[in-house]
Every structure is written in structure tokens, then in C-alpha cells.
Design a protein around this motif. Structure first.
Motif, mmCIF file in Angstrom:
data_model
loop_
_atom_site.group_PDB
_atom_site.id
_atom_site.type_symbol
_atom_site.label_atom_id
_atom_site.label_comp_id
_atom_site.label_asym_id
_atom_site.label_seq_id
_atom_site.Cartn_x
_atom_site.Cartn_y
_atom_site.Cartn_z
ATOM 1 N N VAL A 1 23.916 43.062 -24.366
ATOM 2 C CA VAL A 1 24.746 41.866 -24.199
ATOM 3 C C VAL A 1 25.815 42.101 -23.139
ATOM 4 C CG1 VAL A 1 26.477 40.422 -25.336
ATOM 5 C CG2 VAL A 1 24.342 40.954 -26.507
ATOM 6 N N ARG A 2 26.396 43.296 -23.123
ATOM 7 C CA ARG A 2 27.452 43.594 -22.155
ATOM 8 C C ARG A 2 26.946 43.465 -20.728
ATOM 9 N NH1 ARG A 2 28.340 47.990 -19.356
ATOM 10 N NH2 ARG A 2 26.816 49.150 -20.612
ATOM 11 N N VAL A 3 25.752 43.989 -20.470
ATOM 12 C CA VAL A 3 25.182 43.926 -19.114
ATOM 13 C C VAL A 3 24.911 42.477 -18.715
ATOM 14 C CG1 VAL A 3 23.198 44.566 -17.689
ATOM 15 C CG2 VAL A 3 24.197 46.233 -19.271
ATOM 16 N N GLU A 4 24.292 41.723 -19.612
ATOM 17 C CA GLU A 4 23.984 40.316 -19.310
ATOM 18 C C GLU A 4 25.260 39.498 -19.158
ATOM 19 O OE1 GLU A 4 21.827 36.799 -18.610
ATOM 20 O OE2 GLU A 4 21.353 38.929 -18.407
ATOM 21 N N LEU A 5 26.268 39.788 -19.979
ATOM 22 C CA LEU A 5 27.535 39.056 -19.891
ATOM 23 C C LEU A 5 28.207 39.297 -18.544
ATOM 24 C CD1 LEU A 5 29.625 37.267 -21.296
ATOM 25 C CD2 LEU A 5 30.648 39.341 -22.253
ATOM 26 N N VAL A 6 28.208 40.536 -18.083
ATOM 27 C CA VAL A 6 28.799 40.852 -16.773
ATOM 28 C C VAL A 6 28.041 40.136 -15.661
ATOM 29 C CG1 VAL A 6 29.201 42.697 -15.097
ATOM 30 C CG2 VAL A 6 29.757 43.065 -17.507
ATOM 31 N N ARG A 7 26.712 40.114 -15.773
ATOM 32 C CA ARG A 7 25.896 39.412 -14.775
ATOM 33 C C ARG A 7 26.269 37.942 -14.696
ATOM 34 N NH1 ARG A 7 20.326 38.914 -15.828
ATOM 35 N NH2 ARG A 7 20.055 38.358 -13.640
ATOM 36 N N GLN A 8 26.402 37.310 -15.862
ATOM 37 C CA GLN A 8 26.705 35.883 -15.884
ATOM 38 C C GLN A 8 28.130 35.590 -15.440
ATOM 39 O OE1 GLN A 8 24.341 33.685 -16.258
ATOM 40 N NE2 GLN A 8 22.855 35.312 -16.672
ATOM 41 N N ALA B 1 16.890 29.716 -14.444
ATOM 42 C CA ALA B 1 17.418 30.300 -13.203
ATOM 43 C C ALA B 1 16.654 31.564 -12.828
ATOM 44 C CB ALA B 1 18.907 30.600 -13.363
ATOM 45 N N GLU B 2 16.347 32.397 -13.834
ATOM 46 C CA GLU B 2 15.574 33.611 -13.562
ATOM 47 C C GLU B 2 14.199 33.245 -13.016
ATOM 48 O OE1 GLU B 2 16.783 36.525 -13.694
ATOM 49 O OE2 GLU B 2 18.485 36.474 -15.080
ATOM 50 N N ALA B 3 13.597 32.195 -13.573
ATOM 51 C CA ALA B 3 12.290 31.768 -13.089
ATOM 52 C C ALA B 3 12.374 31.235 -11.662
ATOM 53 C CB ALA B 3 11.719 30.703 -14.018
ATOM 54 N N SER B 4 13.441 30.496 -11.371
ATOM 55 C CA SER B 4 13.580 29.931 -10.024
ATOM 56 C C SER B 4 13.835 31.019 -8.982
ATOM 57 C CB SER B 4 14.719 28.907 -9.997
ATOM 58 O OG SER B 4 15.972 29.537 -10.184
ATOM 59 N N TRP B 5 14.439 32.137 -9.422
ATOM 60 C CA TRP B 5 14.669 33.266 -8.503
ATOM 61 C C TRP B 5 13.471 34.210 -8.439
ATOM 62 C CZ3 TRP B 5 19.763 34.524 -11.505
ATOM 63 C CH2 TRP B 5 20.728 33.560 -11.183
ATOM 64 N N SER B 6 12.409 33.904 -9.197
ATOM 65 C CA SER B 6 11.222 34.762 -9.305
ATOM 66 C C SER B 6 11.560 36.149 -9.848
ATOM 67 C CB SER B 6 10.530 34.891 -7.931
ATOM 68 O OG SER B 6 10.084 33.639 -7.472
ATOM 69 N N SER B 7 12.581 36.222 -10.690
ATOM 70 C CA SER B 7 12.987 37.508 -11.271
ATOM 71 C C SER B 7 12.622 37.614 -12.753
ATOM 72 C CB SER B 7 14.495 37.709 -11.108
ATOM 73 O OG SER B 7 15.227 36.667 -11.733
ATOM 74 N N LEU B 8 12.140 36.522 -13.355
ATOM 75 C CA LEU B 8 11.849 36.546 -14.781
ATOM 76 C C LEU B 8 10.720 37.514 -15.096
ATOM 77 C CD1 LEU B 8 12.416 35.432 -17.580
ATOM 78 C CD2 LEU B 8 10.889 33.520 -17.094
ATOM 79 N N ARG B 9 9.681 37.505 -14.294
ATOM 80 C CA ARG B 9 8.550 38.393 -14.573
ATOM 81 C C ARG B 9 8.935 39.857 -14.412
ATOM 82 N NH1 ARG B 9 4.676 36.900 -9.378
ATOM 83 N NH2 ARG B 9 6.288 37.051 -7.773
ATOM 84 N N TYR B 10 9.905 40.143 -13.529
ATOM 85 C CA TYR B 10 10.346 41.529 -13.362
ATOM 86 C C TYR B 10 11.185 41.990 -14.555
ATOM 87 C CZ TYR B 10 8.700 40.850 -8.607
ATOM 88 O OH TYR B 10 7.915 40.581 -7.513
ATOM 89 N N LEU B 11 11.957 41.061 -15.137
ATOM 90 C CA LEU B 11 12.703 41.405 -16.344
ATOM 91 C C LEU B 11 11.752 41.726 -17.483
ATOM 92 C CD1 LEU B 11 15.613 38.773 -16.363
ATOM 93 C CD2 LEU B 11 15.825 41.247 -16.073
ATOM 94 N N VAL C 1 22.696 34.558 -26.778
ATOM 95 C CA VAL C 1 23.968 35.095 -27.288
ATOM 96 C C VAL C 1 25.044 35.039 -26.205
ATOM 97 C CG1 VAL C 1 25.128 37.206 -28.044
ATOM 98 C CG2 VAL C 1 22.956 36.554 -29.067
ATOM 99 N N VAL C 2 24.695 35.447 -24.994
ATOM 100 C CA VAL C 2 25.663 35.418 -23.895
ATOM 101 C C VAL C 2 26.061 33.983 -23.566
ATOM 102 C CG1 VAL C 2 25.974 35.900 -21.431
ATOM 103 C CG2 VAL C 2 24.938 37.619 -22.926
ATOM 104 N N ALA C 3 25.093 33.078 -23.550
ATOM 105 C CA ALA C 3 25.397 31.668 -23.289
ATOM 106 C C ALA C 3 26.324 31.110 -24.363
ATOM 107 C CB ALA C 3 24.107 30.852 -23.217
ATOM 108 N N ALA C 4 26.107 31.516 -25.617
ATOM 109 C CA ALA C 4 26.963 31.052 -26.709
ATOM 110 C C ALA C 4 28.384 31.597 -26.553
ATOM 111 C CB ALA C 4 26.381 31.486 -28.049
ATOM 112 N N LEU C 5 28.514 32.854 -26.155
ATOM 113 C CA LEU C 5 29.843 33.440 -25.951
ATOM 114 C C LEU C 5 30.587 32.730 -24.825
ATOM 115 C CD1 LEU C 5 29.022 37.263 -26.269
ATOM 116 C CD2 LEU C 5 30.257 35.828 -27.917
ATOM 117 N N LEU C 6 29.890 32.451 -23.737
ATOM 118 C CA LEU C 6 30.514 31.760 -22.611
ATOM 119 C C LEU C 6 30.905 30.338 -22.990
ATOM 120 C CD1 LEU C 6 28.213 32.960 -19.676
ATOM 121 C CD2 LEU C 6 30.549 33.712 -20.167
#
Length: 283
Positions: free
Chosen positions: A19-26, A102-112, A128-133
Motif C-alpha cells: 500500500v505504501r508504494v502504491e500510495l506514493v505513486r498516486q 489508467a494502467e491499461a491506458s498506459w499499457s502498464s497493467l500487463r507488466y504489473l 485501498v489506496v483510492a479509499a485512503l485518498l
């Protein structure tokens, strides 16, 4: 112990995408920063509008617009009423609707997913990150409004349109509780937005679809001919938090509003998980 029976210690699915990594990204994304800036600026914009507007003739009745300048808590109540029906809906829809699309539009979803991050965990961590934000943004508004209102109008009692009054400390707590209710009530928007987010590669479509659904529901809720059918609309209890402005709080509509929102959110969330688990990821 042979190599065939040696436990694998490198890959642990439960440790992928913390969650920390994803939160920082967002938080580093421009849309997150702009959303928080707009929410924080709204009370300042409202105060500036009040300063520039001229006082109209007395109407002989009290309403939230007339009372908004009375105290910090009245100002905060007005800010919540002014934003809950659209701005806060957009904020929640943005954080949830943009998260996977957004991940799909950047073509990064499959890499995740090739990292590999289990699909269920990816969706859960992003939710979870979206809910926190979303919660942070929804609480930021009344906090800033209380600060701006205190500086501009003082810390007097909250006076409701019915003439009841509450002390500043009690009223401030009620305002924050109202913001929490709005956050829970908008959970149906979150569920719908994330369902649309896993169903499309266009973030704008997911966000716009959730916002449009809220607008349509609010319009239908104004049609009295629908009678009791309106009780099943997800926005029907959107303003139930106004009961907190009374000295004796009637929790009935708020309880029904929480139950309705959570039910819709659970259904949409389950559909999102089912859809994402079966979706062919090509982007």
C-alpha cells in the motif's frame, strides 16, 4: 533437504504492491495533486465570493446561504452542502475510476500482472489506496473550511435553519461526522467507478460514467411521482447528514443511507472483482 523440497523464499504474493508504494505513486500523480488543491481551495473561493457579493434585501426567512457567514461551523456546513452533490462525487469517481483504467491506458497493467502481482491483490491494493485518498480529500474540505471560517467569521455557535444552535466544539465534531457520513454514502460511487475502471481502458469513461450515474440518480430522486421507489436510489439519502445539525440527532435516515450505500458498493465491488479476474489483459 533436496532442491525439490526446499521452500521458495523469494516470491511472496502477499508482499507484492505494498500500500505504501502504491500510495506514493498516486500522490506523485498530477491528477491527485490537482484534486486535493481544488478541494482545499473551495472554502477560500467561497469566502472570496461572499466578500465580493453584496447583501440582498432581507427575505424574512433563514437558510444556509444567509447563515453561512454566521460562524466557522455554519460556513463549513455550507461548503459541504455546496460540494457533496457534485465536486466530492467527482473526486471519489476520479480516484477509483482512474486506478486500473489508467494502467491499461498506459499499457502498464500487463507488466504489473507479470511482476507477478495476483489480480485480486492488485485490485484490492489499488482500491485501498483510492479509499485512503478519497477519505483524506473528503475530510480536508471541512477542516480547511473550519480554519477559513474561524479566521473570517469567528468560532460562534452553529445556528441551523430551524433556529437550533450548537456550541463550536460540538458543531465542529458534527461537521466532521457529516463528512465521514458523506464518505460512506459515496462508497457506491467508488464501487461503480472501480467496476467501470476494470471494464474499460479509458479512465475518462470510468470516471464520467460514475459521475453521470450519480447525476441521473439525483434527477430521478426529484421526481415525486416515483414515490417510494426513490428510497432505492443510491443518492436518496445523500443529505441525511443534515440531521446532525439538530441538538437531538435522528439517526434513522443516516442508518438507511449507510446500509444502502454499502449494499451498492458490495455488489459493484464483487462484480468488479469477478470481471477483473476473467478479463483478457492486452494492454
Amino acid at each position: 533437504m533436496s532442491a525439490a523440497t526446499t521452500p521458495t523464499t523469494g516470491y511472496r504474493p502477499e508482499r507484492t504492491l505494498p500500500v505504501r508504494v502504491e500510495l506514493v505513486r498516486q500522490l506523485k500523480r498530477r491528477r491527485t495533486q490537482v484534486a486535493f488543491a481544488l478541494v482545499a481551495l473551495l472554502p477560500v473561493i467561497l469566502w472570496a465570493a461572499f466578500q465580493l457579493s453584496s447583501d440582498g434585501p432581507p427575505t424574512g426567512s433563514l437558510n444556509l446561504v444567509d447563515l453561512a457567514k454566521g460562524s466557522a461551523t455554519n460556513f463549513s456546513v455550507f461548503a459541504l452542502f455546496a460540494s457533496a452533490g457534485f465536486l466530492l462525487v467527482v473526486v471519489v469517481a476520479l480516484f477509483f475510476g482512474d486506478t486500473v483504467a489508467a494502467e491499461a491506458s498506459w499499457s502498464s497493467l500487463r507488466y504489473l500482472l507479470a511482476a507477478p502481482i495476483p489480480r485480486a491483490r492488485l485490485l484490492r491494493q489499488k482500491a485501498v489506496v483510492a479509499a485512503l485518498l478519497s477519505l483524506a480529500a473528503l475530510l480536508l474540505l471541512p477542516v480547511v473550511a473550519l480554519i477559513v471560517g474561524s479566521l473570517a467569521y469567528g468560532t460562534g455557535d452553529l445556528v441551523s435553519p430551524t433556529g437550533e444552535s450548537l456550541g463550536f466544539a460540538t458543531a465542529a465534531g458534527r461537521v466532521l461526522l457529516g463528512a465521514l457520513y458523506i464518505a460512506v454514502n459515496l462508497s457506491w460511487v467508488a464501487g461503480l467507478a472501480i467496476l467501470l475502471s476494470v471494464s474499460t481502458d479509458a479512465p475518462l469513461g470510468a470516471v464520467g460514467g460514475a459521475v453521470m450515474a450519480s447525476i441521473v440518480s439525483q434527477i430521478l430522486d426529484q421526481i415525486t411521482a416515483l414515490d417510494n421507489l426513490r428510497n432505492y436510489l443510491p443518492t436518496h439519502y445523500g443529505t441525511a447528514w443534515s440531521a446532525l445539525l439538530s441538538q437531538q440527532v435522528d439517526w434513522g435516515d443516516m442508518t438507511r443511507g449507510v446500509f444502502s450505500a454499502i449494499t451498492y458498493a458490495a455488489v459493484f465491488g464483487a462484480l468488479a472483482a469477478w470481471r477483473f479476474s476473467r478479463k483478457d489483459i492486452t494492454s
